[in-house]
Design an enzyme around this catalytic site. Structure first.
Site, short mmCIF file in Angstrom:
data_model
loop_
_atom_site.label_atom_id
_atom_site.label_comp_id
_atom_site.label_asym_id
_atom_site.label_seq_id
_atom_site.Cartn_x
_atom_site.Cartn_y
_atom_site.Cartn_z
CG HIS A 65 -2.19 -1.64 1.19
ND1 HIS A 65 -3.24 -0.82 0.69
CD2 HIS A 65 -2.10 -2.12 1.18
CE1 HIS A 65 -4.00 -1.76 0.59
NE2 HIS A 65 -2.91 -2.74 0.98
CE1 TYR A 335 -0.39 -3.97 7.61
CE2 TYR A 335 -1.91 -2.88 8.96
CZ TYR A 335 -1.93 -3.83 7.93
OH TYR A 335 -3.02 -3.98 7.30
#
Length: 365
Positions: A65, A335
């Site tokens: 992303h 993440y």
């Protein structure tokens, strides 16, 4: 002659037991996040290594992303929200939010038409100092049931250096072992694409536990549902679309006024899969609107407040807790690895972020 110390009493040992269990649980958590034990074939580091080696990774950007745009606005809870959770976010009248729209690849310059998947992430900070970070996508269910299956799918989808294309035999083997992936592939090939981020629905495919003031727990999945009408793009429109048409459209719409989403939770019933995000819950499940997200401002991520935020889905306030979904925990750990890597690149002056003018109220200045 000194009196020997008496043996510890059983009651004293029992008092120490909860402390020992807490320390053990914390050690286990840090070990898992660090990739030190569990499934030795897969760690958060290996997941990010694969993401980083695919596509066109740029230093300083997220490992997945990578392309995105920051936004700011407010979240206002509904009266019904406080009856479902004691979270302060549901009793404070309004909360300032920072968020980010994104595309799925690791190429920050990929055309907006390259994938049907779009992401939305939101950070809420309440007046008592608690924080809630939410990460959602436009797909209605996740691609795989486990982190191992997701990694296998991504490995099989990587182009073979000899041909420049993925090996069909590898993907066939993955689908044989993880048939749920086929359902996601079908969705990706057939899902209509909205002509705007402002008309896109974003879903949290993982389950969370809401706890009310009386201690009653309810398992839910949430989604952001736009008030802007959905308009599907035709194949011809997708083919002719500008590389950054979604960001340009967002700028245009916000210049005309705010964009609004309703946050809706779906309440689980007995038998619904709580720990498998690859399976959607039936549409007949009871729903409740718990808040309204209003966007008023957007700016490039290179200069925006979302750039250095890690939208870890396990950062949750009192009254909201994570389920035991393994994908949820893998996302959090991955993440963290991605965040640390890009922050090191930025600190070392290796970031590929362009210098851009500040943007305010949807217009460049």
């Amino acid at each position: 002659m000194p009196t020997p110390n008496p043996p510890p009493r059983r009651g004293s040992l029992l008092l120490l037991l909860p402390i020992a269990l807490i320390l053990l649980a914390l050690a286990a958590l840090f070990a898992w996040v660090g990739g030190w034990f569990g499934n030795h074939q897969l760690t958060p580091q290996k997941m990010m290594d694969l993401a980083q080696s695919s596509g066109q990774q740029q230093p300083g950007f997220r490992r997945a992303h990578s392309k995105g745009v920051c936004f700011a606005g407010t979240f206002a809870p509904t009266p019904e929200a406080a009856s479902l959770s004691k979270a302060r976010a549901f009793s404070q009248p309004s909360i300032a939010v920072i968020g980010r729209f994104s595309a799925p690849s690791n190429n920050p310059y990929a055309p907006d038409s390259a994938s049907p998947v779009r992401g939305m992430a939101v950070q809420l900070k309440t007046d008592d100092g608690q924080e809630w970070r939410i990460a959602m996508n436009s797909f209605p269910f996740f691609a795989a049931a486990t982190p191992q299956a997701f990694q296998a799918m991504n490995e099989a989808g990587k182009p073979d250096p000899a041909t420049g294309k993925p090996d069909p035999a590898k993907m066939k083997a993955v689908l044989a072992g993880h048939p749920e992936i086929a359902a996601f592939q079908t969705w990706a090939k057939t899902a209509p694409r909205s002509d705007s981020l402002g008309s896109t629905r974003f879903n949290g495919v993982n389950a969370f536990r809401l706890t009310d003031a009386k201690g009653v727990d309810r398992m839910v999945r949430w989604s952001m549902r736009p008030r802007t009408a959905f308009v599907a793009m035709t194949p011809e429109q997708l083919k002719a679309a500008d590389s950054d048409f979604l960001i340009a459209d967002l700028d245009k719409r916000l210049a005309a006024g705010p964009l609004v989403w309703d946050m809706v939770v779906q309440l689980a019933e007995a038998g619904d899969p709580i720990t498998d995000p690859s399976k959607a819950w039936p549409d007949t499940r009871k729903e409740a609107t718990i808040g309204t997200l209003t966007l008023a401002h957007a700016e490039p991520q290179a200069s925006g407040p979302c750039r250095d935020l890690n939208f870890d889905p396990l950062i949750l306030p009192n009254g909201i807790a994570a389920s035991d979904d393994p994908i949820l925990r893998a996302r959090s750990a991955a993440y963290s690895v991605s965040f640390n890597r890009r922050e090191r690149e930025i600190s070392a002056g290796k970031s590929a972020y362009p210098v851009v003018p500040a943007v305010q109220n949807g217009s460049a200045k």
